[in-house]
Design an enzyme around this catalytic site. Structure first.
Site, short mmCIF file in Angstrom:
data_model
loop_
_atom_site.label_atom_id
_atom_site.label_comp_id
_atom_site.label_asym_id
_atom_site.label_seq_id
_atom_site.Cartn_x
_atom_site.Cartn_y
_atom_site.Cartn_z
N ASP A 299 0.81 -1.21 0.00
CA ASP A 299 0.00 0.00 0.00
C ASP A 299 0.86 1.27 0.00
OD1 ASP A 299 -2.31 1.46 -0.11
OD2 ASP A 299 -2.97 1.04 1.93
N LYS A 348 -8.20 -1.45 3.60
CA LYS A 348 -7.54 -0.15 3.75
C LYS A 348 -7.45 0.24 5.22
CE LYS A 348 -6.50 2.50 0.91
NZ LYS A 348 -5.19 2.81 0.26
N LYS A 389 -8.44 14.59 -2.81
CA LYS A 389 -8.84 13.96 -1.54
C LYS A 389 -8.72 14.94 -0.38
CE LYS A 389 -6.14 10.80 0.43
NZ LYS A 389 -5.50 9.49 0.71
N LYS A 461 2.51 1.94 3.40
CA LYS A 461 1.74 2.11 4.64
C LYS A 461 1.93 0.93 5.59
CE LYS A 461 -2.33 4.79 3.16
NZ LYS A 461 -2.20 4.81 1.69
#
Length: 538
Positions: A299, A348, A389, A461
């Site tokens: 990620d 996520k 975003k 991540k």
């Protein structure tokens, strides 16, 4: 900017950079309540191949926002494009890329610290030289997909269109159960047949791309939709043999991303997972280990989580105790649409939630064993905002004498313009690691890094690390790891920020480093080992 290290511990040959390096660590033991710190030293010989290969990158999800944006960015940079905005003329650049837009301190000169581009510390591939291809479940060519993504300036898109419309993604793997049902309207470019047949086709695509373009290497990177987590269990995917058998038998819990990973490994191509799902199951790790192929993930760490890995590290290191972290996002691109489904959001949520664990566990003064801050992550789909975003975070910490401190952040960013340079960095760093070999005093055999390439953690991540090794999420520790390993490859010590020369009353004597070994010529190795490939099944 070129440089050369003048040291008896470094040798430049036509093919390689060879360096001798003392790796110093501190081992801690405990007995009868007393800790004993023992300095340790390991002597390494690093060899880095100097020739830059002709590199190809195949993106899974090439027609998505990230895939179109990174391809467009490389074309725009290569052709030195510029375009007008209401604020003036913009020029193509690679801002946001660790390798292309950041610097490292080489050392100290007459005018103070001397900095060079990160990409120059070792002979890294230039992004403008990377050849792109890939797969997508949508049949749009890349010009149409770029327009659909609504990421880039319209004037720039018009300049890019003649170049982008030449590219059309190859048919991809589509197992509807693994992504949100709302993606079905895009799925008009999909492979058919059994899972084994689809995997064989992916392998043929990789071979075709490599041969057609005369490439030395191909790296495959997943930048497609977030999948739900797959099951991990005995008999399914715990070993390479189980996983290969499960693909042959068409078992439902083998995800598309795992099939791509297996196909890449069997073709000797590194595979990087840019999404949060658990693609790299134990069987994939086992297969990569057996074939000595790098895998990395998980990620992309681009915005909110990158800031979190800095801020929590700062707070805990300052002796403040984060007790509540609340992270809210809303976005309107296709990633947000897919994440609006609960199972995909859960993937996520997991990758975003574990980012503070190592920082919390590092301070037993603030936290009792097993104690963690409350940590909530929310993602909402709001079509109007598109790729722009919004992220809002609230960090509440306990401070002295029962007080509290709350920090609130608001971040607005174009999601794909943050992710695209990370794609380039992952590919470039993975490739240079393929050209680094080393040996130690107690093992004269030339080795590569572990197949689980944890050196890429700075960009992920939820960093994938070899079993039994610590996970580091703190951003500056991750960057220091990268920088100092590359410094070791050219025989330079880590930057330690002590600057003792500025903290003493008398000048320090300047001495050239003494040789670690007498002669480097006997350390020049033979060429790298060939990667074994498994033939396609009949």
């Amino acid at each position: 900017m070129s440089f050369k290290v003048q040291s008896p511990n470094v040798d430049y040959t036509e093919d390689n950079i060879l360096s001798q390096y003392n790796y110093e660590t501190t081992e801690v033991t405990q007995e009868d309540g007393c800790l004993t710190a023992i300095p340790k030293q390991t002597k390494f010989t690093f060899r880095t191949e100097r020739r830059k290969p002709k590199l190809g990158c195949m993106l899974v999800g090439w027609g998505g926002n990230n895939g179109t944006t990174v391809t467009a960015a490389v074309i725009a940079n290569k052709l030195k494009m510029s375009w007008e905005t209401k604020s003036g003329v913009e020029h193509a650049n690679y801002f946001g890329s660790l390798t292309q837009a950041s610097t490292v301190c080489l050392g100290t000169g007459a005018q103070g610290d001397v900095y060079i581009p990160f990409k120059d510390i070792l002979p890294m591939v230039e992004p403008n030289d990377i050849i792109f291809d890939g797969w997508d479940i949508s049949s749009l060519n890349l010009a149409e997909a770029m327009e659909r993504a609504e990421v880039l300036n319209v004037q720039l898109q018009k300049q890019l269109r003649p170049h982008m419309e030449k590219f059309k993604p190859r048919p991809s793997i589509y197992f509807p159960d693994f992504i949100a049902a709302n993606q079905a309207d895009r799925a008009d470019n999909v492979l058919t047949g059994t899972k084994q047949e689809q995997m064989d086709q992916i392998r043929k695509d990789i071979r075709d791309f490599k041969n057609t373009n005369g490439l030395d290497k191909v790296i495959v990177l997943w930048t497609a939709n977030t999948e739900r987590f797959c099951d991990v269990e005995e008999g399914l995917n715990m070993t390479a043999e189980e996983l290969l058998a499960s693909i042959r038998e068409g078992k439902e819990e083998v995800s598309p991303s795992t099939v791509f990973a297996v196909a890449s490994i069997l073709e000797g191509c590194a595979y990087i997972n840019g999404s949060p799902q658990n693609s790299l199951v134990p069987g994939v790790v086992d297969l990569a280990s057996k074939h000595k192929v790098f895998i990395g993930g998980d990620d992309f760490k681009s915005g909110q989580t990158k800031i979190k890995s800095v801020l929590v590290d700062f707070l805990v290191s300052a002796g403040l105790k984060p007790v509540s972290i609340v992270s809210y996002n809303h976005l309107g691109n296709n990633d947000g649409k897919n994440l609006s489904a609960p199972k995909q959001f859960r993937s996520k949520e997991i990758s975003k939630s574990n980012v503070v664990d190592d920082m919390v566990e590092s301070n037993q003064i603030l936290y009792k064993p097993g104690e963690k801050p409350d940590h909530c992550v929310v993602i909402k789909y709001v079509p109007f905002v598109g790729d722009s975003k919004r992220a809002m975070d609230e960090y509440t910490s306990e401070i002295m004498m029962g007080g509290h401190n709350t920090i609130v952040l608001h971040n607005t960013c174009e999601d794909s313009l943050l992710a695209s340079p990370i794609i380039l960095d992952l590919v470039i760093l993975c490739e240079i690691c393929q050209r680094i070999n080393f040996q130690t005093d107690d093992n004269a055999n030339w080795q590569t890094f572990h197949p689980v390439l944890s050196i890429l953690s700075y960009l992920c991540k939820a960093p994938l690390v070899p079993r039994g090794t610590p996970v580091v999420n703190a951003l500056f520790k991750q960057r220091a790891c990268l920088e100092n390993i590359f410094r070791a490859c050219v025989g330079l010590p880590p930057i330690n920020h002590m600057t003792l020369e500025h903290k003493v009353t008398k000048p320090l004597p300047a001495k050239v480093s003494a040789p670690i070994v007498n002669d480097l010529t006997d350390k020049i190795p033979q060429g790298p080992q060939e990667v074994t490939k498994i033939p396609l099944e009949e």
